[in-house]
Scaffold this motif. Structure first.
Motif, mmCIF file in Angstrom:
data_model
loop_
_atom_site.group_PDB
_atom_site.id
_atom_site.type_symbol
_atom_site.label_atom_id
_atom_site.label_comp_id
_atom_site.label_asym_id
_atom_site.label_seq_id
_atom_site.Cartn_x
_atom_site.Cartn_y
_atom_site.Cartn_z
ATOM 1 N N GLY A 1 45.960 14.914 62.022
ATOM 2 C CA GLY A 1 47.043 15.110 62.970
ATOM 3 C C GLY A 1 46.755 14.493 64.321
ATOM 4 O O GLY A 1 45.614 14.145 64.644
ATOM 5 N N ARG A 2 47.789 14.341 65.111
ATOM 6 C CA ARG A 2 47.663 13.746 66.435
ATOM 7 C C ARG A 2 46.629 14.492 67.283
ATOM 8 O O ARG A 2 46.637 15.717 67.357
ATOM 9 C CB ARG A 2 49.014 13.767 67.143
ATOM 10 N N GLY A 3 45.727 13.744 67.895
ATOM 11 C CA GLY A 3 44.698 14.321 68.748
ATOM 12 C C GLY A 3 43.412 14.681 68.033
ATOM 13 O O GLY A 3 42.438 15.071 68.681
ATOM 14 N N SER A 4 43.376 14.564 66.693
ATOM 15 C CA SER A 4 42.147 14.861 65.947
ATOM 16 C C SER A 4 41.037 13.895 66.371
ATOM 17 O O SER A 4 41.276 12.714 66.593
ATOM 18 C CB SER A 4 42.381 14.741 64.442
ATOM 19 N N ARG A 5 39.834 14.413 66.441
ATOM 20 C CA ARG A 5 38.681 13.605 66.864
ATOM 21 C C ARG A 5 38.242 12.665 65.745
ATOM 22 O O ARG A 5 38.246 13.033 64.560
ATOM 23 C CB ARG A 5 37.537 14.542 67.250
ATOM 24 N N VAL A 6 37.850 11.461 66.128
ATOM 25 C CA VAL A 6 37.268 10.491 65.200
ATOM 26 C C VAL A 6 35.894 10.115 65.739
ATOM 27 O O VAL A 6 35.774 9.607 66.857
ATOM 28 C CB VAL A 6 38.141 9.229 65.062
#
Length: 298
Positions: free
Chosen positions: A177-182
């Motif tokens: 989802g939007r904002g998930s850390r990579v």
């Protein structure tokens, strides 16, 4: 101070207690203050991550699968503990620096990701919690790899980022989802299937969330293109607690705007963040036979 999700320290609620196996793990820790800190973090991880995975999968996929994260057997933990120590030592771990790290067992039959802590005074590896993840799966004719074995460091040279949350042509939010850390571990050599056979080739090794609707139900088996796919709950926990953000925290202490922008204002790191992702495979020979060095301690 580490907060306990769901209540105050010392309450009797099950959500405030760490998994039962963690009590045995913590007997190795001599410092009472550290033991309390690790216990609280383990309880938080259980409440925020493991319990959600158990609730999502229930018993529909077999009790053994869920038990591997809620109550991993001691023999299994000991095997991974020795493998983690071997691999970290071979990678040049500073034996005097206590820190958190992650251990991913890519064994297709387990696919378990452990929240772990290296306790320098005792030369111990302590497992604090577990969740299901997905490693790479070879798909002939596609750009896919087996997740490579080894120790990978979260360095600022390979700057992490956050997912846009957009869908691909198949309707997948490939990075979550939007904002998930990579987390970006840079270019690595990993097995890839070609027409002539399986050979090492270059891939970009990431750790990231997956599509919450289509991808999360498939965690627990090889399914990625080579990266380490984790649940949204694990992604949020590891990000919020800065488990692998040691180098980013150093930049943040130097008042780096770039680090603050990535980590966010709500960032609440553990006291001894680390930087290592260790990938092992309990289905093959241990790293001690593969790489040679003896473990630092048990």
């Amino acid at each position: 101070m580490l907060a306990v999700a769901g209540g105050l320290p010392g309450t009797a609620r099950a959500a405030d207690r760490p998994p039962a196996f963690v009590a045995a793990e913590l007997t190795q820790v001599g410092d009472p203050a550290l033991r309390e800190e690790l216990s609280r973090l383990a309880a938080e991880f259980k409440h925020a991550v493991t319990d959600r995975t158990v609730a999502r999968f229930g018993r529909q996929n077999g009790r053994k699968r869920v038990d591997m994260i809620s109550d991993p057997p001691l023999s299994y933990r000991n095997r991974l503990r020795a493998d983690a120590l071997d691999r970290l030592r071979a990678a040049g771990l500073d034996a005097e620096l206590s820190q958190f790290f992650l251990y991913a067992d890519r064994n297709p039959a387990t696919q378990v990701l452990f929240l772990a802590y290296y306790d320098a005074p005792g030369r111990h590896v302590i497992f604090l919690g577990a969740d299901l993840f997905s490693s790479g799966k070879l798909r002939p004719g596609e750009d896919s790899f087996l997740t490579p074995l080894g120790v990978y460091e979260n360095l600022t040279d390979n700057w992490g980022y956050r997912a846009a949350g957009t869908k691909n042509a198949k309707g997948w939010r490939g990075l979550g989802g939007r904002g998930s850390r990579v987390w970006d571990f840079g270019y690595q050599q990993a097995p890839r299937q070609f027409r002539q056979g399986v050979y090492d080739s270059q891939m970009r090794l990431l750790m990231h969330a997956t599509d919450p609707d289509q991808g999360e139900p498939r965690l627990g088996g090889p399914d990625s293109k080579g990266c380490v796919r984790i649940s949204a709950a694990a992604n949020a926990f590891l990000d919020h607690r800065g488990i692998l953000d040691r180098h980013y925290e150093q930049m943040l202490a130097a008042e780096s705007y770039r680090a603050r922008e990535l980590l966010g204002e709500a960032h609440a790191p553990v006291s001894r963040p680390g930087s290592f992702l260790v990938v092992g495979d309990s289905a093959i020979e241990s790293a001690s036979r593969e790489a040679g060095p003896a473990p630092m301690g048990q």
